[in-house]
Design a protein around this motif. Structure first.
Motif, PDB file in Angstrom:
ATOM      1  N   ASN A  46       1.637   8.137   1.119  1.00 28.50           N
ATOM      2  CA  ASN A  46       2.511   6.971   1.108  1.00 28.50           C
ATOM      3  C   ASN A  46       2.863   6.617   2.544  1.00 28.50           C
ATOM      4  O   ASN A  46       3.431   7.442   3.261  1.00 28.50           O
ATOM      5  N   VAL A  47       2.551   5.398   2.955  1.00 22.27           N
ATOM      6  CA  VAL A  47       2.891   4.971   4.311  1.00 22.27           C
ATOM      7  C   VAL A  47       4.268   4.318   4.340  1.00 22.27           C
ATOM      8  O   VAL A  47       4.824   4.079   5.422  1.00 22.27           O
ATOM      9  N   SER A  48       4.815   4.009   3.175  1.00 27.10           N
ATOM     10  CA  SER A  48       6.164   3.478   3.044  1.00 27.10           C
ATOM     11  C   SER A  48       6.594   3.720   1.602  1.00 27.10           C
ATOM     12  O   SER A  48       5.788   4.139   0.773  1.00 27.10           O
ATOM     13  N   PRO A  49       7.859   3.472   1.250  1.00 27.62           N
ATOM     14  CA  PRO A  49       8.274   3.682  -0.138  1.00 27.62           C
ATOM     15  C   PRO A  49       7.495   2.852  -1.155  1.00 27.62           C
ATOM     16  O   PRO A  49       7.439   3.223  -2.331  1.00 27.62           O
ATOM     17  N   LYS A  50       6.874   1.761  -0.721  1.00 29.14           N
ATOM     18  CA  LYS A  50       6.186   0.872  -1.658  1.00 29.14           C
ATOM     19  C   LYS A  50       4.675   0.813  -1.471  1.00 29.14           C
ATOM     20  O   LYS A  50       3.964   0.290  -2.333  1.00 29.14           O
ATOM     21  N   VAL A  51       4.169   1.331  -0.365  1.00 28.54           N
ATOM     22  CA  VAL A  51       2.747   1.189  -0.048  1.00 28.54           C
ATOM     23  C   VAL A  51       2.101   2.553   0.141  1.00 28.54           C
ATOM     24  O   VAL A  51       2.645   3.414   0.840  1.00 28.54           O
ATOM     25  N   SER A  52       0.942   2.747  -0.472  1.00 21.45           N
ATOM     26  CA  SER A  52       0.168   3.977  -0.289  1.00 21.45           C
ATOM     27  C   SER A  52      -1.281   3.609   0.021  1.00 21.45           C
ATOM     28  O   SER A  52      -1.767   2.535  -0.355  1.00 21.45           O
ATOM     29  N   ILE A  53      -1.974   4.505   0.706  1.00 15.22           N
ATOM     30  CA  ILE A  53      -3.383   4.313   1.014  1.00 15.22           C
ATOM     31  C   ILE A  53      -4.136   5.574   0.632  1.00 15.22           C
ATOM     32  O   ILE A  53      -3.566   6.678   0.618  1.00 15.22           O
TER      33      ILE A  53
END
Length: 311
Positions: A257-264
């Motif tokens: 997770n690169v942020s609480p809402k975005v993952s790669i």
């Protein structure tokens, strides 16, 4: 004029399919518990001329007021002179039983096949002049032709704290795409998928899973093991195939997770088939966005844990 009929396994091959189950089962739409958008880029069998490459994007969300989920998707795949595109909608109805959900879904898609005749080659053709294409074959053409058809699918999906999975069928109406003297038959595709959640050690959780697909003539299976820490970073190992003939690749994957809402996430396929001597493996990148907040009115299902959406 003579006609040529072609049958093949049309669905694109993805290694990180477990991050976007709605791509093969319409019953999954909305089970991420909020607006969920997933984009995927895949390059298969790199450095092999005409190798498959594709992109897809899907978005789905729950509609709690009517105990349903709705999804939309678009996908393109290129293999040599062929370009296969699809645009589709998914809808499901969800039934909550205790701490689990049963979902029954349907889908409708428009599938388009484009064939660029100028990229085709025949043993008897004359291609010395790059501006003049001479196939010397009455069945082939030099321009680009397109054909579209509707396809329909259905699926069943079950989700609980410890297990999720389902069965689905695509292309139930088995349409035929016709391009001049070429008929491309789209066979029904059946998919079964299951995934467990097992507490491992400390903050790690193990997710073993199994995927199987078949068009009635050919069957492919994939077994995976994903280790995830703190519902964030994960590493995985998969094997595609189940015997000497179907063995295709060992898949190494990782994500965070690169942020609480975005993952790669990224996956690399290491080929174990006879093709391994002529290509450098496959690469896949997935970017996923989840709004992580309730949308609209209605009562969400009383499930406190979903592997992809834990708050």
């Amino acid at each position: 004029m003579a006609y040529l009929s072609v049958s093949a396994q049309q669905p694109a091959q993805y290694s990180l399919y477990f991050l976007d189950p709605v791509q093969f089962n319409p019953a999954y739409a909305g089970l991420d518990n909020s607006l969920s958008v997933t984009g995927t880029i895949r390059s298969q069998w790199t450095n092999l001329p005409g190798a498959p490459s594709g992109q897809r994007i899907s978005a789905h969300l729950p509609i709690y007021r009517i105990s349903s989920g709705f999804g939309i998707e678009a996908e393109t795949e290129e293999i040599g002179a062929r370009r296969f595109s699809r645009f589709g909608l998914s809808y499901n109805y969800q039934i909550v039983t205790g701490q689990s959900v049963w979902s029954f879904g349907i889908s409708a898609r428009v599938r388009q096949l484009s064939l660029d005749g100028s990229l085709l080659r025949t043993p008897e053709g004359n291609y010395q002049n790059s501006d003049i294409i001479i196939h010397n074959d009455d069945l082939l053409f030099n321009s680009t032709f397109n054909s579209s058809q509707y396809t329909f699918g259905a699926g069943l999906y079950y989700q609980s704290e410890k297990f999720e999975g389902g069965v689905a069928a695509q292309n139930l109406n088995a349409p035929a795409l016709e391009l001049e003297a070429l008929t491309w038959s789209v066979r029904p595709m059946y998919t079964a998928y299951g995934r467990l959640r097992i507490e491992a050690f400390n903050d790690w959780v193990l997710y073993p899973s199994l995927m199987a697909r078949s068009d009635g003539l050919q069957t492919q299976a994939e077994i995976s093991a994903i280790m995830q820490k703190n519902d964030n970073i994960f590493v995985g190992l998969s094997f595609r195939g189940y015997d000497e003939v179907s063995s295709d690749a060992i898949i190494i994957s990782a994500g965070l997770n690169v942020s609480p809402k975005v993952s790669i996430a990224y996956a690399h396929d290491i080929s174990v088939s006879n093709l391994r001597s002529v290509h450098d493996g496959s690469h896949e990148l997935v970017v996923k966005y989840n709004l992580r907040q309730r949308i609209g009115a209605g009562s969400p299902p009383p499930i406190i844990y979903y592997p992809r959406t834990k708050e």
